[in-house]
Write a protein that holds these residues in place. Structure first.
Motif, short mmCIF file in Angstrom:
data_model
loop_
_atom_site.label_atom_id
_atom_site.label_comp_id
_atom_site.label_asym_id
_atom_site.label_seq_id
_atom_site.Cartn_x
_atom_site.Cartn_y
_atom_site.Cartn_z
N GLU A 73 107.47 12.30 35.94
CA GLU A 73 108.15 13.51 35.62
C GLU A 73 107.47 14.94 37.05
OE1 GLU A 73 112.01 13.48 35.55
OE2 GLU A 73 111.66 11.48 35.03
N TYR A 74 106.36 14.77 36.01
CA TYR A 74 106.02 15.89 37.13
C TYR A 74 105.99 15.63 38.91
CZ TYR A 74 104.15 16.95 32.63
OH TYR A 74 103.71 17.68 30.87
N LEU A 75 105.32 14.52 39.05
CA LEU A 75 105.71 14.13 39.87
C LEU A 75 106.39 14.54 41.09
CD1 LEU A 75 103.48 13.58 43.09
CD2 LEU A 75 104.01 11.02 42.15
N ASN A 76 107.65 14.21 40.49
CA ASN A 76 109.06 14.25 41.37
C ASN A 76 109.12 15.98 41.24
OD1 ASN A 76 109.73 11.72 42.16
ND2 ASN A 76 110.56 11.24 39.85
N GLY A 77 108.86 16.45 40.00
CA GLY A 77 108.95 17.94 39.55
C GLY A 77 108.41 18.48 41.22
N TYR A 78 106.77 18.64 41.27
CA TYR A 78 106.33 18.52 42.81
C TYR A 78 106.96 18.67 44.21
CZ TYR A 78 102.78 18.71 46.15
OH TYR A 78 102.07 19.19 46.96
N ILE A 79 107.75 17.12 44.03
CA ILE A 79 107.94 17.04 45.45
C ILE A 79 109.51 17.52 45.33
CG2 ILE A 79 109.62 15.64 45.73
CD1 ILE A 79 107.34 13.15 45.19
N ARG A 80 110.06 18.07 43.78
CA ARG A 80 111.57 19.25 44.82
C ARG A 80 110.80 20.36 44.75
NH1 ARG A 80 113.06 15.82 39.74
NH2 ARG A 80 114.76 14.77 39.61
N ILE A 81 109.87 21.09 44.35
CA ILE A 81 109.24 22.13 44.08
C ILE A 81 109.34 22.31 45.87
CG2 ILE A 81 107.84 23.87 44.29
CD1 ILE A 81 107.35 23.07 41.23
N VAL A 82 107.97 21.05 46.28
CA VAL A 82 107.45 21.56 48.37
C VAL A 82 108.92 20.82 48.83
CG1 VAL A 82 105.07 20.44 47.42
CG2 VAL A 82 107.13 19.25 47.81
N ASN A 83 110.50 20.19 48.33
CA ASN A 83 111.25 19.86 49.93
C ASN A 83 111.96 21.26 49.93
OD1 ASN A 83 110.73 17.57 50.19
ND2 ASN A 83 111.71 15.91 48.36
N PHE A 84 111.72 22.17 48.77
CA PHE A 84 112.60 23.14 48.96
C PHE A 84 112.32 24.18 50.19
CE2 PHE A 84 114.09 27.27 47.99
CZ PHE A 84 115.56 26.68 47.69
#
Length: 91
Positions: free
Chosen positions: A63-74
């Motif tokens: 979940e932490y990794l996916n949160g990070y990915i969502r942020i850098v994908n923006f």
């Protein structure tokens, strides 16, 4: 790997002209730190043979990794390339 995530977040989320860290960059760093702690928890659980704790730690870390990915994908546009896929793997 976590150090590389932090460097990538700096590049993607913050201009070199910024004087301080952006909110998004600080959040990305926080998520990376929490992912790192989850990885430590997985290693400790594996050493103890505790599969349930390892699975719990992996779920939290994912979940932490996916949160990070969502942020850098923006900020990634189609001109730059494809966005990163979220992690959808269990143990």
């Amino acid at each position: 790997a976590c150090r590389v995530f932090g460097l990538f977040a700096n590049t993607v989320l913050q201009s070199e002209n910024d004087n301080g860290s952006t909110t998004a960059n600080l959040l990305a760093r926080h998520l990376i730190n929490e992912l790192y702690f989850s990885m430590d928890d997985i290693a400790l659980a594996a050493q103890a043979g505790d599969k349930a704790s390892a699975q719990t730690s992996w779920t939290r870390g994912k979940e932490y990794l996916n949160g990070y990915i969502r942020i850098v994908n923006f900020p990634i546009s189609s001109k730059v390339g494809d966005k990163f896929a979220l992690v959808d793997v269990g143990i």
